[in-house]
Design an enzyme around this catalytic site. Structure first.
Site, PDB file in Angstrom:
ATOM      1  N   SER A   1     -10.566 -13.783   1.870  1.00 53.04           N
ATOM      2  CA  SER A   1     -10.867 -13.105   0.614  1.00 53.04           C
ATOM      3  C   SER A   1     -11.539 -11.753   0.894  1.00 53.04           C
ATOM      4  CB  SER A   1     -11.732 -14.005  -0.272  1.00 53.04           C
ATOM      5  OG  SER A   1     -11.797 -13.507  -1.595  1.00 53.04           O
TER       6      SER A   1
ATOM      7  N   ASP B   1      -1.684 -16.247  -6.399  1.00 48.33           N
ATOM      8  CA  ASP B   1      -3.135 -16.159  -6.267  1.00 48.33           C
ATOM      9  C   ASP B   1      -3.727 -15.670  -7.593  1.00 48.33           C
ATOM     10  OD1 ASP B   1      -5.817 -15.406  -5.639  1.00 48.33           O
ATOM     11  OD2 ASP B   1      -5.261 -15.229  -3.535  1.00 48.33           O
TER      12      ASP B   1
ATOM     13  N   HIS C   1      -5.880 -19.501  -4.553  1.00 49.68           N
ATOM     14  CA  HIS C   1      -6.776 -18.622  -3.796  1.00 49.68           C
ATOM     15  C   HIS C   1      -7.538 -19.438  -2.758  1.00 49.68           C
ATOM     16  CE1 HIS C   1      -9.087 -15.049  -2.961  1.00 49.68           C
ATOM     17  NE2 HIS C   1     -10.220 -15.715  -3.139  1.00 49.68           N
TER      18      HIS C   1
END
Length: 536
Positions: free
Chosen positions: A230, A356, A385
C-alpha cells in the site's frame, strides 16, 4: 378524480379496494421480496462477482531477458488466482482482512534504530532460526552477525505496523522458507513514541534509505530484498526511482501501490462505498495524531485535524504542513511513485488487483512499467486491497506466496548472482522540454526553464576539454577551437531539429485550417477544365 362507478352509480375510491387486495397477500411473500431487494442492493453495492479462477495478467518489456526469465520460472505468476468463494467481492475481501483476518502466531524481536534527527524507528525481526514447526520463538541475544541468509525488509501500509495481519502473513511465509525478515515500522507506530518533529508521509523515503543502509552495513554478505505494501509500496518504488542503481537491494516487490496519490484521492471520494474507506482511514490517522498529541499539535493544525472528515482534509491540516508543501495537491503529486517508475534499476515485481477499492486501477502506470526492462507488473481481476484470500477457510493469501516464489527465483537466478542493474533508457517526450511553473516561498509564480539538456551538454564539453588537456599536442589551437565548436554545433543541430518539426507542424496547421476554402476552389477549377476538354 380517481373513482370507481358501481351498479348503484355510486362513486367509490379505489384505494380501499387496493389496500384490501394487498392485505390478502401472505406476509411471507413480503419477506421474500424484502430479502431479494436486500440481496440485489448488496450485489451491486458490494460488487459481488461469481467465484471463478482468473488468469494473472502480466505486463513487461518483451525484449527484457530478466522479465522473460521471471515469467517462465514463477509458476504462480503464469497461473490463476481463485478467491475464497464466500469472499467474492473486493469489499468483503478487504473488510475480512481488517476485521477477521487470521494471522500466524509468533513474536518478533525488536531493535530500535535511532535516526540522525533524533527520531526512533522500531525494527521487528523474525529470523528463520526462530521458526520451529510453524511457531516462532523469541531467541535471546542480539541479531546474528554477518551471514549469507537472505533478508527481506517489509514496509507496512498507512497506519499499519508489524502486528497487522497481512504483514504477519508475509513475514511468516518468508521466514519459514529460510529468510530473515525485518519489518520497518513507520515513525510513531508499533508502540513507539515520536521522539522528533519528523513524521512519516507517503513520499518520505529517507527513513527507508537509512534503514536499508544500516542493515546492509550489519549484514554485508546477505542479499537484501524489500516488500512494500500500500503506502509502503509507494515509498519503496519512489526510493528505488530516486536511488536508481545505487541501492544495495537486489530485488523488490510492490503490492497494491496507490501509484498516483492525486488520482486515488479523487477515486476514494467518488462513490458511497469508497467514502466509507476514506472515513475509516481518516479515523486511523486521527488516532495516530492523538497518540502523539504533544508533538503533532505543535507542528500542525490541531483544530483542523479534529474536524477532518476525509484523508484529504487530514493531509491539508497535518501532512502538508509537516512535509512543508504549498498545497495538498502539490504534496500528492510530488509524493506519487508513478513518476519514478522509469528510473527503477533493479528487478521489481508489482502486484495490483483491478478491483482494489482503495488504490484504483486508473493510477497504474502501465506504459512506464512496460517500458522498464526491470519491472514485471502482475494484475489480477479480483483480490481487494492487500487481501487476496484463497482456499475454503481463507487462511492463505495469494500475494504472499507469489512474493516468496518471486524472491526465491530471483535469488537463484544469474541476475542476483551478478547483481545486474540495467539503467532504463529514458523515454523521450516533448512535454518535458517546455517551461515549468515554479512556486516560490513568497507565493510568487515564476517560469522555471528545464536546464537538464544544457547541463548535460556542458558536462559533455567539459569532458572533451578534460580529454584535450590530458593529451597535449604541439599545437593546441585546433583542440581549443573544437572545444568551442562542439557545444555550438550541438546547439545548432538541436535548433535545426526543432525548426524542421516546427515547419512541418505549421504546414500541417495551414493545410487543415485553409482546406475548407482551398478545397472547393480547387474542385471548381478542376471541373471547369474538364468541361472545356469535353466541349472540345
Amino acid at each position: 378524480m380517481n373513482c370507481v362507478i358501481t351498479e348503484d352509480d355510486e362513486l367509490v375510491s379505489p384505494y380501499p379496494l387496493l389496500f384490501k387486495s394487498v392485505s390478502f397477500i401472505p406476509i411471507t411473500h413480503y419477506l421474500i421480496l424484502f430479502f431479494l431487494s436486500i440481496l440485489v442492493f448488496l450485489y451491486f453495492f458490494l460488487e459481488i462477482h461469481f467465484p471463478k479462477s482468473d488468469p494473472i495478467s502480466l505486463t513487461f518489456n518483451p525484449t527484457s531477458d530478466f522479465c522473460q526469465f521471471i515469467v517462465s520460472k514463477c509458476r504462480l505468476l503464469h497461473g490463476r488466482y481463485f478467491p475464497t468463494f464466500w469472499l467474492s467481492s473486493p469489499h468483503l475481501q478487504t473488510a475480512f482482512l481488517s476485521l477477521f483476518g487470521k494471522s500466524p502466531h509468533f513474536s518478533y524481536k525488536r531493535i530500535l534504530y535511532q535516526a540522525t534527527d533524533g527520531g526512533t524507528i522500531a525494527l521487528d525481526w523474525l529470523m528463520h532460526s526462530d521458526v520451529v514447526e510453524g511457531i516462532s520463538q523469541v531467541v535471546n541475544g542480539s541479531t546474528p552477525g554477518t551471514d549469507r541468509t537472505p533478508i527481506a525488509i517489509v514496509v507496512p501500509g498507512l497506519t499499519s505496523d508489524s502486528s497487522a495481519a497481512y504483514i504477519k502473513h508475509i513475514a511468516f511465509t518468508l521466514a519459514k522458507e529460510g529468510w530473515n525478515v525485518v519489518v520497518q515500522n513507520h515513525r510513531g507506530l508499533g508502540g513507539i513514541s515520536l521522539t522528533s518533529d519528523c513524521v512519516y508521509t507517503a513520499g518520505w523515503t529517507e527513513d527507508l534509505r537509512k534503514v536499508i543502509d544500516h542493515i546492509h552495513t550489519q549484514f554485508p554478505e546477505a542479499p537484501l530484498f524489500a516488500v512494500g505494501t500500500s503506502i509502503g509500496a509507494n515509498v519503496l518504488v519512489k526510493y528505488l526511482g530516486e536511488d536508481g542503481p545505487n541501492t544495495p537491494l537486489i530485488g523488490a516487490t510492490a503490492v497494491c501501490s496507490p501509484w498516483d496519490l492525486l488520482i486515488c484521492d479523487r477515486f476514494i471520494n467518488r462513490k458511497l462505498v469508497q467514502k466509507l474507506y476514506d472515513r475509516m482511514l481518516t479515523i486511523g490517522l486521527q488516532g495516530y495524531a492523538q497518540l502523539h498529541h504533544s508533538i503533532i499539535s505543535r507542528i500542525a493544525d490541531w483544530e483542523g485535524i479534529k474536524k477532518s472528515r476525509s484523508v484529504r482534509e487530514f493531509d491539508n491540516y497535518a501532512t502538508r504542513l509537516v512535509a512543508k508543501f504549498e498545497t495538498t495537491d502539490t504534496y500528492y503529486r510530488r509524493s506519487s511513485s508513478a513518476q519514478y517508475v522509469g528510473n527503477v534499476a533493479i528487478p521489481l515485481l508489482c502486484i495490483s488487483a483491478l478491483d482494489d477499492p482503495v488504490c484504483t486501477r486508473e493510477a497504474i502506470p502501465w506504459d512506464e512499467c512496460r517500458a522498464n526492462k526491470n519491472i514485471v507488473l502482475a494484475t489480477t481481476t479480483h483480490g481487494g486491497h492487500l487481501a487476496y484470500y484463497e482456499g475454503l477457510t481463507a487462511t492463505s493469501m495469494w500475494w504472499s506466496r507469489a512474493v516468496q516464489e518471486y524472491f526465491e527465483v530471483l535469488l537463484s537466478s544469474p541476475f542476483a548472482a551478478r547483481r545486474q542493474k540495467i539503467i532504463p533508457e529514458p523515454l523521450g517526450s516533448s512535454i518535458d522540454q517546455g517551461p515549468f511553473v515554479d512556486a516560490g516561498e513568497n507565493g510568487m509564480v515564476a517560469v522555471a526553464v528545464d536546464t537538464t539538456r544544457a547541463d548535460a551538454e556542458q558536462e559533455d564539453s567539459a569532458q572533451i576539454d578534460e580529454k584535450t588537456n590530458n593529451h597535449p599536442h604541439k599545437d593546441n589551437t585546433p583542440q581549443v577551437y573544437n572545444s568551442l565548436l562542439v557545444p555550438l554545433k550541438k546547439r545548432v543541430d538541436a535548433l535545426s531539429r526543432y525548426s524542421r518539426k516546427s515547419i512541418w507542424l505549421l504546414a500541417y496547421i495551414a493545410i487543415v485550417t485553409t482546406w475548407p476554402l482551398v478545397g472547393p476552389a480547387l474542385l471548381f477549377s478542376i471541373k471547369k477544365r474538364l468541361r472545356k476538354l469535353v466541349e472540345k
